[in-house]
Design a protein around this motif. Sequence first.
Motif, mmCIF file in Angstrom:
data_model
loop_
_atom_site.group_PDB
_atom_site.id
_atom_site.type_symbol
_atom_site.label_atom_id
_atom_site.label_comp_id
_atom_site.label_asym_id
_atom_site.label_seq_id
_atom_site.Cartn_x
_atom_site.Cartn_y
_atom_site.Cartn_z
ATOM 1 N N ARG A 63 0.784 -1.013 -0.065
ATOM 2 C CA ARG A 63 0.042 0.328 -0.385
ATOM 3 C C ARG A 63 0.870 1.358 0.070
ATOM 4 N N TYR A 64 2.578 0.901 0.921
ATOM 5 C CA TYR A 64 2.628 2.112 0.791
ATOM 6 C C TYR A 64 2.812 2.924 -1.020
ATOM 7 N N GLU A 65 4.020 1.826 -1.199
ATOM 8 C CA GLU A 65 4.688 1.568 -3.121
ATOM 9 C C GLU A 65 3.056 2.138 -4.202
ATOM 10 N N VAL A 66 1.973 2.046 -4.171
ATOM 11 C CA VAL A 66 0.655 2.573 -4.081
ATOM 12 C C VAL A 66 0.416 3.850 -4.411
ATOM 13 N N ILE A 67 0.204 4.586 -2.733
ATOM 14 C CA ILE A 67 0.197 5.653 -2.465
ATOM 15 C C ILE A 67 1.580 6.513 -3.246
ATOM 16 N N LYS A 68 2.845 5.967 -3.184
ATOM 17 C CA LYS A 68 4.145 7.072 -3.695
ATOM 18 C C LYS A 68 3.836 7.498 -5.700
ATOM 19 N N LYS A 69 3.530 6.212 -6.131
ATOM 20 C CA LYS A 69 2.747 6.174 -7.518
ATOM 21 C C LYS A 69 1.758 6.923 -7.908
ATOM 22 N N ARG A 70 1.252 7.340 -6.955
ATOM 23 C CA ARG A 70 -0.205 8.626 -6.522
ATOM 24 C C ARG A 70 -0.556 9.589 -6.171
ATOM 25 N N ILE A 71 0.655 9.864 -5.298
ATOM 26 C CA ILE A 71 0.717 10.943 -4.867
ATOM 27 C C ILE A 71 0.678 12.596 -5.387
ATOM 28 N N LYS A 119 -2.469 23.989 5.894
ATOM 29 C CA LYS A 119 -2.997 22.642 6.536
ATOM 30 C C LYS A 119 -4.236 21.958 5.377
ATOM 31 N N LEU A 120 -3.690 21.092 4.323
ATOM 32 C CA LEU A 120 -4.653 20.114 2.990
ATOM 33 C C LEU A 120 -4.993 18.795 3.295
ATOM 34 N N ASP A 121 -5.903 19.539 2.974
ATOM 35 C CA ASP A 121 -7.236 18.089 2.833
ATOM 36 C C ASP A 121 -7.178 17.551 1.529
ATOM 37 N N LEU A 122 -6.786 16.307 1.105
ATOM 38 C CA LEU A 122 -6.391 15.790 -0.770
ATOM 39 C C LEU A 122 -7.158 14.936 -1.205
ATOM 40 N N GLU A 123 -7.760 14.984 -2.281
ATOM 41 C CA GLU A 123 -8.911 14.075 -3.199
ATOM 42 C C GLU A 123 -8.335 12.764 -2.933
ATOM 43 N N GLU A 124 -9.441 11.528 -2.586
ATOM 44 C CA GLU A 124 -9.631 10.273 -2.737
ATOM 45 C C GLU A 124 -8.738 9.404 -3.387
ATOM 46 N N LEU A 125 -7.868 9.261 -3.481
ATOM 47 C CA LEU A 125 -7.365 8.627 -4.562
ATOM 48 C C LEU A 125 -7.874 6.713 -4.187
ATOM 49 N N GLN A 126 -7.725 5.848 -5.552
ATOM 50 C CA GLN A 126 -8.107 5.011 -5.711
ATOM 51 C C GLN A 126 -7.460 3.020 -4.797
ATOM 52 N N GLY A 127 -8.723 2.681 -4.253
ATOM 53 C CA GLY A 127 -7.396 3.097 -2.231
ATOM 54 C C GLY A 127 -6.894 3.522 -1.142
ATOM 55 N N VAL A 128 -7.042 4.851 -1.697
ATOM 56 C CA VAL A 128 -6.701 5.355 -0.339
ATOM 57 C C VAL A 128 -7.712 6.922 0.402
ATOM 58 N N VAL A 129 -7.555 6.531 0.807
ATOM 59 C CA VAL A 129 -8.719 7.588 1.742
ATOM 60 C C VAL A 129 -8.069 7.910 2.782
ATOM 61 N N GLY A 130 -8.698 9.398 3.261
ATOM 62 C CA GLY A 130 -7.170 10.392 4.436
ATOM 63 C C GLY A 130 -6.148 10.922 4.563
#
Length: 782
Positions: A701-709, A759-770
């Motif tokens: 999941r860590y790798e997935v987030i890296k690629k999507r942010i 301080k910002l909230d980010l959009e929901e990514l596929q499989g990544v919330v919060g």
Amino acid sequence: MQKKSFYINKHLAGHDLVETALSFKPFVNHLQKRRPTDDTIKARFYSFALEHFESETEDIKASSDEGVPPNEHALELIYSALSPVLLSEEECYWALSTPVPNQILYSTDSFYKLITSKDIREASSSIITNDDMFRKQQLEYIYRLILKRLYGFTSVLSNNIYYSYVNADTGLSRYYHINIDTTFIEIEVKGKLPELDFETIENYLHEDTSVEVLTEVLPLSLFKFEGFSVISLEDVTARKAIEDIRDAITDPVEDQKELYRSVIQSLKTLSESNHVCFGLLPFIKLNGQPLFDLSSCSESILMQSARKYGVAEETYNALVSRYEKEPKAVFFSSISETRQQKFFFLKTLRDAGIKSYAVIPVFYNKHIAGVMEVYSEKELVFYENLLSRLEFAIPLIAQLLQNSIEYFNACIDDVIRDKFTSLQPAVQWKFNEVAWEQIKNPKARRRRTSQTLIEFKDVYPLYGAIDIRNSTIERNIALQNDLKRVIKLLLKILHILEDRYPGKQWQPLTEKASDWLQVVEKQVNTSDEMLINEFLESEAGLTLANLRTEHPESGEIVDRFLEMIAQDCEGPAFTQRNRLETAMQMINATISNYFEQAEKQLQQIYPCYFEKFRTDGVEYDVYVGQAIAPKQPFAPDFLKQMRMWQLTSMVEVSRLTHNLLDHMPASLQTTQLIFIHSVPIDISFRNDERRFDVEGAYNIRYEVIKKRIDKVLLKDSDERLTQPGKIALVYFTEAEADEQLTYIKQLQAQKMLQPEVEKLDLEELQGVVGLKALRVSINFEE
């Protein structure tokens, strides 16, 4: 000749878009101007024609206005004057029409038979049967003539019009290019002509793709067309087939089978025979050896036949080996028993119903890229005229086969980049230990045991990315600007040469250059760039070079273009691209040099695994923990120092790239991104495959987030998180944010960061919330 009057599109008969009047006055005026300047026998013909027209022009005009066919003798004179003397009428698709072409007044038999044929009348793709398309073409024709004659704008609207239909006998498409001679049309302006500039017209057409938008600034009620138009048709089936192959290659679909089938259909059109079929087979290799890939070989009749006997791979390997040693074309007009014994693959073809077969090697940059098959279920003799039709398609087929090879290699490279990695000094010790164990114990070396799995458990990841903002967009713009500059120069030269050295060679070049200019105006990909360069060098450049040899005085016109295309990548044809590439190299070199030095500081804090990746900027991964250096105690303070280093390095590297702005030939900015992940993860290297694995679902999941942010947006906004001049820090928990705020305050106190913190909230990514983020601005003044 056909004296019968008829309409190209009878549904639009009488629905004129602009006022017109059939008249031969412009033709008479033209003859009167030419007669005193021509001292050849043509002058006598001009005098003969003028004697007829000067006595009967008014009668001809009156009869035309009343719907009576014009004087046949007058029409014969016009045809004789405008058509080559020795050209057979059967070979000439020629017609005389009203000023805005629709009503045909006089035509050759071949033109009449074609336009009135059942095939073309029933073809849904033909403008003859499509009212909307025909009306649009007429409107474009009208405005093109107005803009050219009255404003001097020659390249605003496209002049490519085709008739197309499917031949009922062959089932293959045929294409005819329509050329309309407007020499004998005069435009009368009823009132004051609106003042317009080229930019205004371009803006109107840019905002609305329909030419009807021009009626707002140039109402057609202001104009009257008087005279007649001359229509000639050119069979461009072969040229259109080549263009279709080019388009398929330059704008490929994801489905390789569909791409190959599209190209093969164009080859059939080029052959002009529904009995001749084609197959394409790229030579795929892995580690220098032939590799049978079913998806790449699916459009080869030989591979299809061999698969039925379970010998496809053996046949493929043998074919590749044979043609690499002896790359010669082989033709079998019939497949006899004797030939089947000599050539092993002919039996499978014969059993598949193939009676004639040829295999032609295709070369790309002097290396064989694959073969093209030509085959039929009938016994055929492969005459030279078939090969001559295929001559101009072969380079494109070579590009297609090479693209398939490069696509396969790219897939391999993608897997390697995604799954494998090189060794780093911080972890080399682990590989050394495993290697020594295998050397000590040869039996273990021959076995794949758990000892070959190299693991690093509970390591902390640090990830950062410095990206060049809008690099892809900037690269495309630079490429477009360079190509536009060269093509516009070519068009300008071609127009001059067409006036000074009239001939048939200019029109195809002008049309191709105009077509490529339209492509460049939209978007250019790598294949487009290669094909455009090939056109500029091999076609246009060669023609102009030959002209210069024959007419040395033309050097003053063509030398600038020839010198431009003759120069290498440092020349003026690459100005914008070189500026952009230089700027990007300056940025990446600066970033890479910085991290090569900064990594030494990082390793002094605690031994860690550090790897940077070159993209359009630079990304890096850092893994640190007790497992990396088991003999050196690891403390949480080391991780804090590294995170402080990470933030500080982002400030320093962004300052370096910012300071380059005054020195770079192209203005490029960078964005800075950090991903905070405070929970340790497990990673592993497999020594046999040199494959990098992130262990466990949570770690993946860590790798997935890296690629999507990297392109993440702010929540409920279209704004990108990463912005030039700022550092974005992505996190999940408030504890992570509080820790980063401590480091931020330290750098703010040192005047390295601006006081504000977002301080910002980010959009929901596929499989990544919060996901949340902190964003701070860099102080470039200190």
